[in-house]
Write a protein that holds these residues in place. Structure first.
Motif, PDB file in Angstrom:
ATOM      1  N   ASP A 120       0.768  -1.252  -0.078  1.00  0.00           N
ATOM      2  CA  ASP A 120       0.098   0.027  -0.072  1.00  0.00           C
ATOM      3  C   ASP A 120       0.919   1.349  -0.137  1.00  0.00           C
ATOM      4  O   ASP A 120       0.538   2.336  -0.778  1.00  0.00           O
ATOM      5  N   THR A 168      -8.197  -6.555  -5.158  1.00  0.00           N
ATOM      6  CA  THR A 168      -7.887  -5.472  -4.028  1.00  0.00           C
ATOM      7  C   THR A 168      -6.797  -4.650  -4.406  1.00  0.00           C
ATOM      8  O   THR A 168      -5.656  -5.229  -4.253  1.00  0.00           O
ATOM      9  N   TYR A 170      -5.665  -1.592  -2.552  1.00  0.00           N
ATOM     10  CA  TYR A 170      -5.232  -1.309  -1.196  1.00  0.00           C
ATOM     11  C   TYR A 170      -5.845  -2.129  -0.088  1.00  0.00           C
ATOM     12  O   TYR A 170      -7.067  -2.467  -0.158  1.00  0.00           O
ATOM     13  N   ARG A 176      -7.539   1.918   2.127  1.00  0.00           N
ATOM     14  CA  ARG A 176      -8.642   1.492   1.278  1.00  0.00           C
ATOM     15  C   ARG A 176      -9.320   2.581   0.639  1.00  0.00           C
ATOM     16  O   ARG A 176      -9.798   2.441  -0.235  1.00  0.00           O
ATOM     17  N   THR A 179      -8.787   3.896  -2.847  1.00  0.00           N
ATOM     18  CA  THR A 179      -8.975   3.011  -4.119  1.00  0.00           C
ATOM     19  C   THR A 179      -9.775   3.705  -5.231  1.00  0.00           C
ATOM     20  O   THR A 179      -9.306   3.762  -6.490  1.00  0.00           O
ATOM     21  N   ARG A 183      -8.032   4.268  -8.991  1.00  0.00           N
ATOM     22  CA  ARG A 183      -8.543   3.661 -10.110  1.00  0.00           C
ATOM     23  C   ARG A 183      -8.930   4.724 -11.143  1.00  0.00           C
ATOM     24  O   ARG A 183      -8.668   4.489 -12.314  1.00  0.00           O
TER      25      ARG A 183
END
Length: 200
Positions: A120, A168, A170, A176, A179, A183
Motif C-alpha cells: 500500500d 483489491t 489497497y 482502502r 482506491t 483507479r
C-alpha cells in the motif's frame, strides 16, 4: 528521512551503499524521494506485525532499479539478503526478502499484514491528485527513455491493466479509501495510452 536512516539496523557502510543506490542519476521516480515517501507511509499506515522488517523491506524494495531489466525485485531481494546477513537475524532477513519480492506484483495474501503495509505504501502514488499523478507518470516515462513510444506504451498499458485487475488494490484500513482515486487516475492514463496506441 534522517530519522528513518538512523533506525536502519545496518552498518554505516551498508547504509551508505543503499543511499548511493537510490541516488543513481537514471532514477526519475524510483529515487530517494520515493523511498522517503514509502518509509513515511509505512509508519502512518500502521498495523504491521514486524514494523522493522517492513521498514527494511522499504529500503531494499527498489534498491536495484535498472529499467532495461525485468527482474529488479528479484535482484533487490538478493541484495537485501546479502546486505543484511550478519546484521539482523536470519528470520528477519528472510522476511525482508519475501516482502521485497511481493512488490513485483503487489498481491499479498489476505492475512499478510506486513505485505499489505509495504504494498500500500509503494502504490500510494497512484492515489495522488491528478497533477501529482501526471508528474509521476512523466517520471516513469523518463526512466524508460531507452524505449520507443510504441514499446513504452505497450508496457505501460500492461502494468496499468494488471493493477486495475487486482481484486483489491489497497489492503490496509487506512489506505482502502484511496482506491477510487487511484483507479480513476489509472483509468484516465490507460484511456490516453490506448488512444495513442490506436493512432500510431
Amino acid at each position: 528521512m534522517g530519522r528513518a536512516g538512523r533506525r536502519l539496523p545496518t552498518s554505516r557502510t551498508e547504509w551508505a551503499a543503499l543511499v548511493a543506490a537510490w541516488s543513481e542519476p537514471h532514477r526519475r521516480y524510483h529515487d530517494l524521494a520515493h523511498l522517503a515517501a514509502v518509509l513515511g507511509l509505512v509508519g502512518e499506515l500502521g498495523g504491521a506485525a514486524d514494523p522493522d522488517a517492513v521498514r527494511l523491506a522499504a529500503w531494499y524494495h527498489d534498491v536495484v532499479y535498472v529499467p532495461e531489466r525485468d527482474d529488479n525485485e528479484a535482484i533487490s531481494a538478493q541484495r537485501a539478503r546479502a546486505g543484511l546477513r550478519g546484521l539482523v537475524g536470519d528470520e528477519r532477513v528472510a522476511e525482508v526478502e519475501r516482502l521485497v519480492l511481493l512488490t513485483a506484483g503487489h498481491e499479498p495474501a489476505p492475512d499478510d499484514v506486513d505485505g499489505a503495509v509495504l504494498c500500500d505504501a509503494d502504490l500510494a502514488v497512484l492515489a495522488g491528485p491528478p497533477g501529482a499523478y501526471a508528474t509521476y507518470a512523466s517520471a516513469i516515462r523518463a526512466e524508460y527513455a531507452h524505449l520507443s513510444d510504441e514499446e513504452f506504451t505497450a508496457g505501460r498499458i500492461a502494468v496499468l491493466e494488471h493493477l486495475l485487475g487486482l481484486e483489491t488494490l489497497y489492503r490496509t484500513p487506512a489506505a482502502r479509501p484511496w482506491t477510487e482515486t487511484a483507479r480513476a487516475n489509472m483509468t484516465a492514463e490507460l484511456v490516453l495510452l490506448r488512444r495513442r496506441a490506436g493512432s500510431s
